[in-house]
Design a protein around this motif. Structure first.
Motif, short mmCIF file in Angstrom:
data_model
loop_
_atom_site.label_atom_id
_atom_site.label_comp_id
_atom_site.label_asym_id
_atom_site.label_seq_id
_atom_site.Cartn_x
_atom_site.Cartn_y
_atom_site.Cartn_z
N ALA A 136 11.90 4.25 -11.63
CA ALA A 136 12.56 5.03 -10.64
C ALA A 136 11.39 5.71 -9.81
O ALA A 136 11.40 5.99 -8.49
N GLN A 137 10.48 6.31 -10.61
CA GLN A 137 9.31 7.29 -10.13
C GLN A 137 8.62 6.33 -9.09
O GLN A 137 8.14 6.87 -8.13
N TYR A 138 8.22 5.06 -9.30
CA TYR A 138 7.31 4.49 -8.71
C TYR A 138 8.13 3.88 -7.42
O TYR A 138 7.32 3.43 -6.46
N SER A 139 9.16 3.42 -7.51
CA SER A 139 9.97 2.97 -6.59
C SER A 139 10.69 3.88 -5.69
O SER A 139 10.87 3.45 -4.29
N GLY A 140 10.64 4.91 -6.04
CA GLY A 140 11.52 6.06 -5.27
C GLY A 140 12.93 5.81 -5.30
O GLY A 140 13.54 6.59 -4.51
N ASP A 141 13.22 5.05 -6.21
CA ASP A 141 14.79 4.73 -5.98
C ASP A 141 15.56 5.29 -7.40
O ASP A 141 15.43 4.85 -8.44
N PRO A 142 16.18 6.56 -7.33
CA PRO A 142 16.84 7.05 -8.16
C PRO A 142 17.86 6.50 -8.98
O PRO A 142 18.27 7.04 -10.30
N LYS A 143 18.24 5.66 -8.28
CA LYS A 143 19.72 4.85 -8.82
C LYS A 143 19.28 3.94 -10.07
O LYS A 143 19.87 3.63 -11.00
N ALA A 184 13.34 5.48 -20.35
CA ALA A 184 12.28 5.72 -20.29
C ALA A 184 11.64 4.94 -19.23
O ALA A 184 10.92 5.30 -18.27
N ASP A 185 11.69 3.60 -19.34
CA ASP A 185 11.14 2.60 -18.47
C ASP A 185 11.91 2.70 -17.27
O ASP A 185 11.10 2.77 -15.90
N ALA A 186 13.27 2.93 -17.11
CA ALA A 186 13.91 3.05 -15.91
C ALA A 186 13.55 4.41 -15.00
O ALA A 186 13.45 4.33 -14.03
N ALA A 187 12.95 5.38 -15.89
CA ALA A 187 12.53 6.53 -14.97
C ALA A 187 11.30 6.29 -14.66
O ALA A 187 10.69 6.88 -13.54
N GLN A 188 10.43 5.61 -15.38
CA GLN A 188 9.02 5.06 -14.62
C GLN A 188 9.39 4.38 -13.34
O GLN A 188 8.67 4.37 -12.18
#
Length: 119
Positions: free
Chosen positions: A94-101, A88-92
């Motif tokens: 990714a959303q904030y950074s725009g980096d889906p990796k 869940a933290d990684a999803a957040q």
């Protein structure tokens, strides 16, 4: 027992590099996990004692199954904590950074852990 550790590059990419102050998803239930693991440790010592005392094989197998089930319960709890916290933290992130990796790496990590549990 072999373990497949996540590479330092993967941990760094998703912001989970191991440090003294790392907060893992299981932290709130750490004491519960330790209690369960100590109980399993006692079960395994009991199984070794049973083998040493030549206890009937079916009785030993029954205790092995119980210890295995207890470890399975711990692993499922840790997996749930990992999904709820780390993924869940990684999803957040990714959303904030725009980096889906970021999320892809955590999902891949969780998938690999699940695959190890199913072997």
């Amino acid at each position: 027992m072999t373990t497949e550790a996540t590479s330092p590059e993967t941990r760094a990419a998703v912001g989970t590099e191991t440090t003294e102050h790392a907060h893992h998803g299981y932290a709130p239930r750490k004491d519960q996990y330790l209690t369960r693991l100590r109980r399993v440790e006692g079960q395994v010592r009991g199984i070794a004692r049973m083998v040493d005392e030549d206890v009937y094989c079916i009785d030993v197998l029954t205790q092995v199954a119980a210890a295995t089930k207890a470890l399975h319960a711990v692993s499922m709890g840790l997996l749930e904590d990992h999904l709820n916290h780390c993924v869940a933290d990684a999803a957040q992130q990714a959303q904030y950074s725009g980096d889906p990796k970021l999320i892809q790496a955590k999902v891949a990590e969780a998938s690999a852990a699940i695959a190890r549990l199913l072997r």
